[in-house]
Design a protein around this motif. Structure first.
Motif, mmCIF file in Angstrom:
data_model
loop_
_atom_site.group_PDB
_atom_site.id
_atom_site.type_symbol
_atom_site.label_atom_id
_atom_site.label_comp_id
_atom_site.label_asym_id
_atom_site.label_seq_id
_atom_site.Cartn_x
_atom_site.Cartn_y
_atom_site.Cartn_z
ATOM 1 N N PHE A 98 0.830 -1.204 0.000
ATOM 2 C CA PHE A 98 0.000 0.000 0.000
ATOM 3 C C PHE A 98 0.867 1.258 0.000
ATOM 4 O O PHE A 98 0.510 2.259 -0.620
ATOM 5 N N LEU A 99 2.000 1.207 0.677
ATOM 6 C CA LEU A 99 2.918 2.338 0.639
ATOM 7 C C LEU A 99 3.525 2.482 -0.750
ATOM 8 O O LEU A 99 3.674 3.594 -1.265
ATOM 9 N N ALA A 100 3.857 1.337 -1.358
ATOM 10 C CA ALA A 100 4.424 1.373 -2.703
ATOM 11 C C ALA A 100 3.429 1.951 -3.702
ATOM 12 O O ALA A 100 3.800 2.709 -4.612
ATOM 13 N N VAL A 101 2.160 1.617 -3.524
ATOM 14 C CA VAL A 101 1.127 2.174 -4.412
ATOM 15 C C VAL A 101 1.058 3.691 -4.263
ATOM 16 O O VAL A 101 0.982 4.427 -5.239
ATOM 17 N N ARG A 102 1.091 4.163 -3.019
ATOM 18 C CA ARG A 102 1.044 5.604 -2.777
ATOM 19 C C ARG A 102 2.231 6.305 -3.442
ATOM 20 O O ARG A 102 2.078 7.379 -4.062
ATOM 21 N N VAL A 103 3.419 5.715 -3.356
ATOM 22 C CA VAL A 103 4.599 6.288 -4.006
ATOM 23 C C VAL A 103 4.432 6.245 -5.523
ATOM 24 O O VAL A 103 4.727 7.215 -6.230
ATOM 25 N N GLY A 104 3.943 5.114 -6.033
ATOM 26 C CA GLY A 104 3.769 4.989 -7.478
ATOM 27 C C GLY A 104 2.788 5.989 -8.045
ATOM 28 O O GLY A 104 2.973 6.501 -9.161
ATOM 29 N N LEU A 105 1.742 6.306 -7.279
ATOM 30 C CA LEU A 105 0.732 7.257 -7.757
ATOM 31 C C LEU A 105 1.263 8.690 -7.807
ATOM 32 O O LEU A 105 0.636 9.551 -8.424
ATOM 33 N N ASP A 106 2.392 8.946 -7.179
ATOM 34 C CA ASP A 106 3.028 10.252 -7.314
ATOM 35 C C ASP A 106 3.741 10.394 -8.655
ATOM 36 O O ASP A 106 4.169 11.493 -9.018
ATOM 37 N N HIS A 107 3.837 9.276 -9.395
ATOM 38 C CA HIS A 107 4.575 9.285 -10.662
ATOM 39 C C HIS A 107 3.725 8.848 -11.850
ATOM 40 O O HIS A 107 4.044 9.211 -12.990
ATOM 41 N N TYR A 108 2.679 8.053 -11.617
ATOM 42 C CA TYR A 108 1.843 7.552 -12.705
ATOM 43 C C TYR A 108 0.371 7.788 -12.375
ATOM 44 O O TYR A 108 -0.014 7.780 -11.199
ATOM 45 N N PRO A 109 -0.478 7.950 -13.394
ATOM 46 C CA PRO A 109 -1.928 8.003 -13.144
ATOM 47 C C PRO A 109 -2.433 6.637 -12.705
ATOM 48 O O PRO A 109 -1.832 5.604 -13.024
ATOM 49 N N PRO A 110 -3.546 6.582 -11.955
ATOM 50 C CA PRO A 110 -3.953 5.327 -11.300
ATOM 51 C C PRO A 110 -4.266 4.164 -12.232
ATOM 52 O O PRO A 110 -3.807 3.041 -11.994
ATOM 53 N N PHE A 111 -5.069 4.388 -13.278
ATOM 54 C CA PHE A 111 -5.400 3.270 -14.161
ATOM 55 C C PHE A 111 -4.167 2.768 -14.901
ATOM 56 O O PHE A 111 -4.002 1.564 -15.103
ATOM 57 N N PHE A 112 -3.296 3.682 -15.289
ATOM 58 C CA PHE A 112 -2.088 3.274 -15.999
ATOM 59 C C PHE A 112 -1.166 2.489 -15.071
ATOM 60 O O PHE A 112 -0.583 1.478 -15.477
ATOM 61 N N LEU A 113 -1.028 2.936 -13.818
ATOM 62 C CA LEU A 113 -0.179 2.222 -12.873
ATOM 63 C C LEU A 113 -0.699 0.812 -12.624
ATOM 64 O O LEU A 113 0.090 -0.155 -12.592
ATOM 65 N N SER A 114 -2.007 0.670 -12.449
ATOM 66 C CA SER A 114 -2.562 -0.663 -12.220
ATOM 67 C C SER A 114 -2.377 -1.550 -13.453
ATOM 68 O O SER A 114 -2.087 -2.750 -13.325
ATOM 69 N N ALA A 115 -2.531 -0.969 -14.654
ATOM 70 C CA ALA A 115 -2.309 -1.753 -15.874
ATOM 71 C C ALA A 115 -0.859 -2.186 -15.991
ATOM 72 O O ALA A 115 -0.546 -3.342 -16.310
ATOM 73 N N LEU A 116 0.058 -1.250 -15.709
ATOM 74 C CA LEU A 116 1.482 -1.546 -15.835
ATOM 75 C C LEU A 116 1.906 -2.621 -14.849
ATOM 76 O O LEU A 116 2.757 -3.469 -15.151
ATOM 77 N N ARG A 117 1.304 -2.593 -13.680
ATOM 78 C CA ARG A 117 1.611 -3.610 -12.674
ATOM 79 C C ARG A 117 1.312 -5.005 -13.196
ATOM 80 O O ARG A 117 2.071 -5.951 -12.972
ATOM 81 N N PHE A 118 0.189 -5.153 -13.922
ATOM 82 C CA PHE A 118 -0.165 -6.457 -14.454
ATOM 83 C C PHE A 118 0.651 -6.804 -15.696
ATOM 84 O O PHE A 118 0.925 -7.981 -15.942
ATOM 85 N N VAL A 119 1.043 -5.805 -16.475
ATOM 86 C CA VAL A 119 1.876 -6.069 -17.653
ATOM 87 C C VAL A 119 3.206 -6.677 -17.223
ATOM 88 O O VAL A 119 3.709 -7.625 -17.852
ATOM 89 N N VAL A 120 3.797 -6.123 -16.167
ATOM 90 C CA VAL A 120 5.075 -6.641 -15.668
ATOM 91 C C VAL A 120 4.956 -8.117 -15.312
ATOM 92 O O VAL A 120 5.898 -8.899 -15.518
ATOM 93 N N LEU A 121 3.795 -8.527 -14.807
ATOM 94 C CA LEU A 121 3.571 -9.929 -14.468
ATOM 95 C C LEU A 121 3.172 -10.766 -15.675
ATOM 96 O O LEU A 121 3.627 -11.897 -15.840
ATOM 97 N N ALA A 122 2.305 -10.209 -16.533
ATOM 98 C CA ALA A 122 1.682 -11.004 -17.588
ATOM 99 C C ALA A 122 2.689 -11.523 -18.606
ATOM 100 O O ALA A 122 2.578 -12.671 -19.063
ATOM 101 N N VAL A 123 3.669 -10.702 -18.969
ATOM 102 C CA VAL A 123 4.616 -11.105 -20.020
ATOM 103 C C VAL A 123 5.399 -12.357 -19.618
ATOM 104 O O VAL A 123 5.388 -13.358 -20.356
ATOM 105 N N PRO A 124 6.081 -12.374 -18.469
ATOM 106 C CA PRO A 124 6.782 -13.618 -18.108
ATOM 107 C C PRO A 124 5.847 -14.777 -17.806
ATOM 108 O O PRO A 124 6.208 -15.943 -18.031
ATOM 109 N N VAL A 125 4.644 -14.494 -17.306
ATOM 110 C CA VAL A 125 3.702 -15.569 -17.013
ATOM 111 C C VAL A 125 3.325 -16.308 -18.290
ATOM 112 O O VAL A 125 3.313 -17.548 -18.338
ATOM 113 N N MET A 126 3.017 -15.580 -19.354
ATOM 114 C CA MET A 126 2.629 -16.225 -20.604
ATOM 115 C C MET A 126 3.771 -17.037 -21.211
ATOM 116 O O MET A 126 3.543 -18.010 -21.931
ATOM 117 N N VAL A 127 4.998 -16.655 -20.908
ATOM 118 C CA VAL A 127 6.154 -17.344 -21.482
ATOM 119 C C VAL A 127 6.554 -18.566 -20.657
ATOM 120 O O VAL A 127 6.851 -19.631 -21.209
#
Length: 340
Positions: free
Chosen positions: A20-49
């Protein structure tokens, strides 16, 4: 549980609470929907492979990904961005547990015991205290968004129960493939098609590295490390023994936000948050005296697997050795008793 495994469970709670602290820090740098999407992209690419796809019906994987992934994380990040204190958000999102009970009754025809009803009632009282306290000093929209995020988590729990995956961790990891596209579409429509990507490019600068660290933490430390340890514990023990450790997550989040972000909780918000946590524990059958009760049922209790909910996630709880009718780690060598 052994001392080592108890410490591992506490470690997972710390990892998820700091999410939750990391999310608060991340929102100081990215908009909320984009940050949540990016979080899943980081996971999704290696997961599919690298991760084999779980053997579940595609519809349950999609519903789980949309509810638990897109709806919960998108709205939770938006709520924190709109002013919901990150520590308080970690408490309110625990409403997913009583909401799951209610959805199970409405959609699956499950029976709710008196104890579960009592837990729901206590949690609702706690939510009401938080709502009244916020109404006096701040907008209610962030609180409502957090409750909707909890509802998304609850729908994800129902989908995971219907899916009954053979490998819960694979199911939770493959869920990350679903949210990126709808969240990126929301980001483009509401935050601007290039806003998030420009912010992402700026995160590689000297001033933007905290956002990048926060993104990596939410994706890897909470999801991969926390999920792996938690799933291992669920394989060793009954869910009812492991699940209560997840209630340490809001404690860690509130203390961390207080120390690191200066989010000092008011007396009323602390009382309301305590009631919410107590209601979840009562409703999910936690017994502080260690007596054996009914094991926690899959998807009903607070059995998160990655920070989300807490900022989390919930992997379907695997039945413990006693629930499978097999001897547990402390039963080997002892006579089996068969009940008729």
């Amino acid at each position: 549980m052994s001392v080592r495994d108890r410490l591992l469970a506490v470690l997972v709670a710390v990892l998820w609470g700091l999410n939750f602290l990391a999310v608060r820090v991340g929102l100081d740098h990215y908009p909320p929907f984009f940050l949540s999407a990016l979080r899943f992209v980081v996971l999704a690419v290696p997961v599919m492979v690298f991760v084999p796809r779980p053997k579940v019906a595609l519809r349950w994987l999609v519903i789980y990904g949309l509810g638990f992934g897109a709806m919960q994380f998108g709205l939770l990040f938006l709520a924190i961005d709109q002013g919901m204190p990150s520590g308080q958000a970690s408490v309110v999102v625990q409403a997913a547990a009583p909401l799951t009970m209610l959805l199970g009754a409405l959609l699956l025809g499950e029976r709710i015991s008196r104890r579960q009803l009592a837990g729901v009632a206590v949690a609702v009282v706690g939510m009401s205290v938080i709502a009244v306290e916020r109404a006096r000093s701040a907008a209610l929209l962030p609180l409502l968004l957090t409750l909707l995020a909890a509802l998304g988590w609850a729908f994800g729990n129902i989908a995971s129960r219907q899916a009954r995956p053979d490998h819960p961790l694979r199911f939770a990891l493959w869920m990350s493939v679903v949210p990126p596209l709808p969240l990126l579409a929301l980001s483009a429509a509401m935050e601007g098609p290039g806003t998030g990507w420009r912010d992402f490019g700026a995160s590689f600068s000297a001033d933007g590295w905290p956002g990048l660290v926060a993104l990596v933490y939410t994706a890897l430390a909470g999801s991969v490390v926390g999920s792996g340890i938690w799933t291992t514990l669920l394989k060793r023990y009954e869910a009812g023994k492991v699940a209560p450790f997840s209630m340490l997550v809001p404690v860690v989040a509130v203390l961390g936000a207080w120390l690191a972000l200066g989010e000092q909780p008011t007396a009323w918000s602390a009382i309301g948050g305590t009631a919410v946590v107590a209601g979840v524990l009562v409703g999910t059958g936690w017994n502080p005296f260690g007596r054996r009760g009914a094991p926690a049922r899959e998807g009903v209790g607070p059995v998160p697997v990655e920070g989300g909910g807490e900022v989390g996630g919930a992997v379907p709880a695997q039945p413990g050795p006693h629930e499978r009718g097999q001897p547990g780690p402390h039963d080997r060598g002892q006579p089996r008793i068969t009940r008729r």
